[in-house]
Design an enzyme around this catalytic site. Structure first.
Site, PDB file in Angstrom:
ATOM      1  N   HIS A   2     -18.965  -2.050  -2.622  1.00 23.55           N
ATOM      2  CA  HIS A   2     -19.669  -0.866  -2.104  1.00 23.55           C
ATOM      3  C   HIS A   2     -21.154  -0.921  -2.483  1.00 23.55           C
ATOM      4  O   HIS A   2     -22.016  -0.517  -1.703  1.00 23.55           O
ATOM      5  CB  HIS A   2     -19.046   0.419  -2.656  1.00 23.55           C
ATOM      6  N   LYS A  49       0.835  -1.205   0.000  1.00 21.82           N
ATOM      7  CA  LYS A  49       0.000   0.000   0.000  1.00 21.82           C
ATOM      8  C   LYS A  49       0.871   1.256   0.000  1.00 21.82           C
ATOM      9  O   LYS A  49       0.601   2.213  -0.717  1.00 21.82           O
ATOM     10  CB  LYS A  49      -0.962   0.008   1.189  1.00 21.82           C
TER      11      LYS A  49
HETATM   12  P1  NAD Z   1     -14.980  -1.469  11.911  1.00 23.52           P
HETATM   13  O1  NAD Z   1     -14.230  -0.252  12.154  1.00 23.52           O
HETATM   14  O2  NAD Z   1     -16.467  -1.390  11.925  1.00 23.52           O
HETATM   15  O3  NAD Z   1     -14.505  -2.572  12.957  1.00 23.52           O
HETATM   16  C1  NAD Z   1     -15.081  -3.838  12.917  1.00 23.52           C
HETATM   17  C2  NAD Z   1     -15.662  -4.268  14.286  1.00 23.52           C
HETATM   18  O4  NAD Z   1     -14.598  -4.685  15.124  1.00 23.52           O
HETATM   19  C3  NAD Z   1     -16.377  -3.164  15.032  1.00 23.52           C
HETATM   20  O5  NAD Z   1     -17.484  -3.696  15.700  1.00 23.52           O
HETATM   21  C4  NAD Z   1     -15.330  -2.698  16.031  1.00 23.52           C
HETATM   22  O6  NAD Z   1     -15.876  -2.093  17.170  1.00 23.52           O
HETATM   23  C5  NAD Z   1     -14.670  -4.007  16.374  1.00 23.52           C
HETATM   24  N1  NAD Z   1     -13.293  -3.932  16.846  1.00 23.52           N
HETATM   25  C6  NAD Z   1     -12.325  -3.100  16.423  1.00 23.52           C
HETATM   26  N2  NAD Z   1     -11.150  -3.442  16.968  1.00 23.52           N
HETATM   27  C7  NAD Z   1     -11.406  -4.491  17.783  1.00 23.52           C
HETATM   28  C8  NAD Z   1     -10.586  -5.298  18.607  1.00 23.52           C
HETATM   29  N3  NAD Z   1      -9.282  -5.142  18.667  1.00 23.52           N
HETATM   30  N4  NAD Z   1     -11.169  -6.277  19.334  1.00 23.52           N
HETATM   31  C9  NAD Z   1     -12.514  -6.486  19.237  1.00 23.52           C
HETATM   32  N5  NAD Z   1     -13.329  -5.789  18.444  1.00 23.52           N
HETATM   33  C10 NAD Z   1     -12.774  -4.802  17.720  1.00 23.52           C
HETATM   34  O7  NAD Z   1     -14.602  -2.133  10.504  1.00 23.52           O
HETATM   35  P2  NAD Z   1     -13.203  -2.335   9.751  1.00 23.52           P
HETATM   36  O8  NAD Z   1     -13.358  -3.587   9.006  1.00 23.52           O
HETATM   37  O9  NAD Z   1     -12.050  -2.158  10.645  1.00 23.52           O
HETATM   38  O10 NAD Z   1     -13.188  -1.112   8.737  1.00 23.52           O
HETATM   39  C11 NAD Z   1     -14.160  -0.973   7.733  1.00 23.52           C
HETATM   40  C12 NAD Z   1     -14.256   0.467   7.349  1.00 23.52           C
HETATM   41  O11 NAD Z   1     -13.012   0.910   6.835  1.00 23.52           O
HETATM   42  C13 NAD Z   1     -15.289   0.750   6.290  1.00 23.52           C
HETATM   43  O12 NAD Z   1     -16.035   1.883   6.640  1.00 23.52           O
HETATM   44  C14 NAD Z   1     -14.458   1.030   5.055  1.00 23.52           C
HETATM   45  O13 NAD Z   1     -15.104   1.896   4.167  1.00 23.52           O
HETATM   46  C15 NAD Z   1     -13.238   1.632   5.641  1.00 23.52           C
HETATM   47  N6  NAD Z   1     -12.039   1.511   4.799  1.00 23.52           N
HETATM   48  C16 NAD Z   1     -11.311   2.615   4.587  1.00 23.52           C
HETATM   49  C17 NAD Z   1     -10.147   2.537   3.860  1.00 23.52           C
HETATM   50  C18 NAD Z   1      -9.281   3.761   3.694  1.00 23.52           C
HETATM   51  O14 NAD Z   1      -8.345   3.715   2.905  1.00 23.52           O
HETATM   52  N7  NAD Z   1      -9.530   4.827   4.422  1.00 23.52           N
HETATM   53  C19 NAD Z   1      -9.736   1.309   3.314  1.00 23.52           C
HETATM   54  C20 NAD Z   1     -10.517   0.187   3.555  1.00 23.52           C
HETATM   55  C21 NAD Z   1     -11.683   0.297   4.301  1.00 23.52           C
HETATM   56  N1  GLY Z   2      -8.516   1.477   0.200  1.00 21.12           N
HETATM   57  C1  GLY Z   2      -8.320   2.239  -0.983  1.00 21.12           C
HETATM   58  C2  GLY Z   2      -7.249   3.258  -0.883  1.00 21.12           C
HETATM   59  O1  GLY Z   2      -6.687   3.534   0.151  1.00 21.12           O
HETATM   60  O2  GLY Z   2      -6.945   3.869  -1.861  1.00 21.12           O
END
Ligand code: NAD
Ligand code: GLY
Length: 366
Positions: free
Chosen positions: A253, A228
């Protein structure tokens, strides 16, 4: 053998920053101190993560003027309304322009806190402390921040880089299996877009990853972040190749928005989306059936869905996919694999093949 701390770098000139990966980093006061220039620190977390890890972070931040804001947990809360609570807290406590916002949580918290850091007083310091596999391999790195809108996922946001990323691999011990699998979707993505050797390594080590072997996880996190960081350094604002990181995401999405945020996990949408992209690529003649089979097999082994939900018709898919940041002048562009370890961003695909792909799943889901 317990892995030691690894430090990688995202090379972005004056906005360059380190990614620290290792066990126990959450409580390392020196790491925060190195990257916090002022006195005031606001930790943004959620109702699930805060009880597990907030105390540890606040202890490491002893000596700073700290406060925290705890948001409700879930993708459905990644909204403008909930986001405003961060500003309520910052303003009520007179946080100034030299303050630092620390995101403690998964990708939802990282995206929301990062966007708040970009917007508060036109930009304050920001640190990512990702606690999910997905956030450690993807969302905490690269500076994409933002929110969902009812009509489209991540459609409101900004590019805003953190000052550092502190990925404590021990936090993964408390993650649910379903969330670990969701993170693996993004890990597999890196292998498919540019890193065939990593894809082959994943095929061999997937069981170790699912069993949370710390050595395997640390390797996968670091290799994902290296991939990345290289892509982001070459194309920070997604003028071109950065869009490759969205393999499976246009389909994914559409699924997330179509079924309602929080029903399917982001990584689950990406998993099914990667299979749909592979199916379209095979129809284009860009992927052999053996290659497509390897892709679907590894997504399935990871415990991820390999098909979209039956509730989404092809017509609805097309409508949802038209609200995507890769749409240019009304034309849909997709990230499509052209072999293992090679993908392209293109609008030059046969739309009959896209329709056939969407209909194939409708038949499969009957
Ligand atoms: P999330 O942030 O909802 O976390 C998933 C679940 O795990 C939640 O219920 C959270 O409370 C729980 N959790 C977090 N850490 C924990 C831990 N250590 N122990 C127990 N539970 C824990 O989801 P995610 O999968 O981390 O992220 C998904 C989001 O990220 C989406 O909104 C997506 O659009 C975004 N995203 C952004 C980028 C970017 O480049 N900015 C890239 C990929 C995804
Ligand atoms: N997850 C897509 C980006 O960071 O570009």
């Amino acid at each position: 053998m317990q892995p030691t701390t690894q430090t990688l770098h995202v090379d972005l000139g004056e906005r360059s920053y380190p990614i620290y990966i290792g066990p126990g980093l959450l409580g390392e006061a020196e790491l925060y101190r190195r990257h916090i220039p002022g006195q005031q620190v606001m930790v943004v977390s959620n109702e699930t993560v805060a009880p597990l890890y907030l105390e540890q972070v606040l202890t490491a931040l002893k000596g700073f003027q700290t406060s925290s804001v705890i948001l409700p947990d879930g993708e459905q809360f990644k909204t403008l309304e909930i986001w405003n609570r961060i500003f309520d807290a910052l303003l009520a406590q007179h946080f100034d322009r030299r303050c630092t916002i620390v995101a403690l949580g998964g990708g939802v918290i990282g995206d929301m806190a990062g966007f708040a850091a970009a917007a508060y007083q036109r930009g304050v310091h920001f640190i990512q402390v990702p606690t999910t596999l997905l956030a450690q391999v993807d969302s905490s790195v690269g500076g994409k921040t933002g929110l969902n809108h009812a009509l489209g996922k991540n459609m409101i946001g900004a590019f805003y880089q953190p000052r550092c990323v502190i990925a404590d691999t021990e936090t993964l011990n408390t993650l649910e299996d379903r969330q670990l699998a969701a993170g693996l979707a993004e890990v597999i993505k890196y292998g498919l877009i540019t890193d065939a050797a990593f894809f082959a390594w994943l095929e061999q080590h997937l069981d170790a990853l699912l069993n949370r072997d710390i050595e395997a996880l640390s390797y996968a996190i670091a290799r994902s972040c290296q991939n990345k960081a290289r892509i982001v350094a070459a194309d920070e604002l997604e003028a071109g190749q950065r869009a490759l990181l969205n393999l499976g995401h246009t389909f994914g999405h559409a699924i997330e928005t179509g079924v309602g945020y929080g029903d399917w996990l982001h990584g689950e949408g990406v998993g099914a989306g990667i299979c749909m992209a592979a199916s379209l690529s095979q129809k284009q003649g860009w992927l052999t059936s053996d290659e497509k089979g390897r892709i679907v097999a590894i997504i399935k082994r990871a415990g991820l869905p390999v098909e979209p939900p039956s509730s989404l018709t092809p017509e609805r898919f097309i409508a949802l996919m038209s609200v995507d940041k890769k749409v240019v002048d009304g034309h849909l562009r997709l990230v499509l694999p052209q072999g293992i370890g090679k993908s392209v961003v293109t609008g030059d695909f046969n739309h009959d093949h896209l329709n056939a792909t969407l209909n194939e799943y409708r038949r499969a889901n009957r």
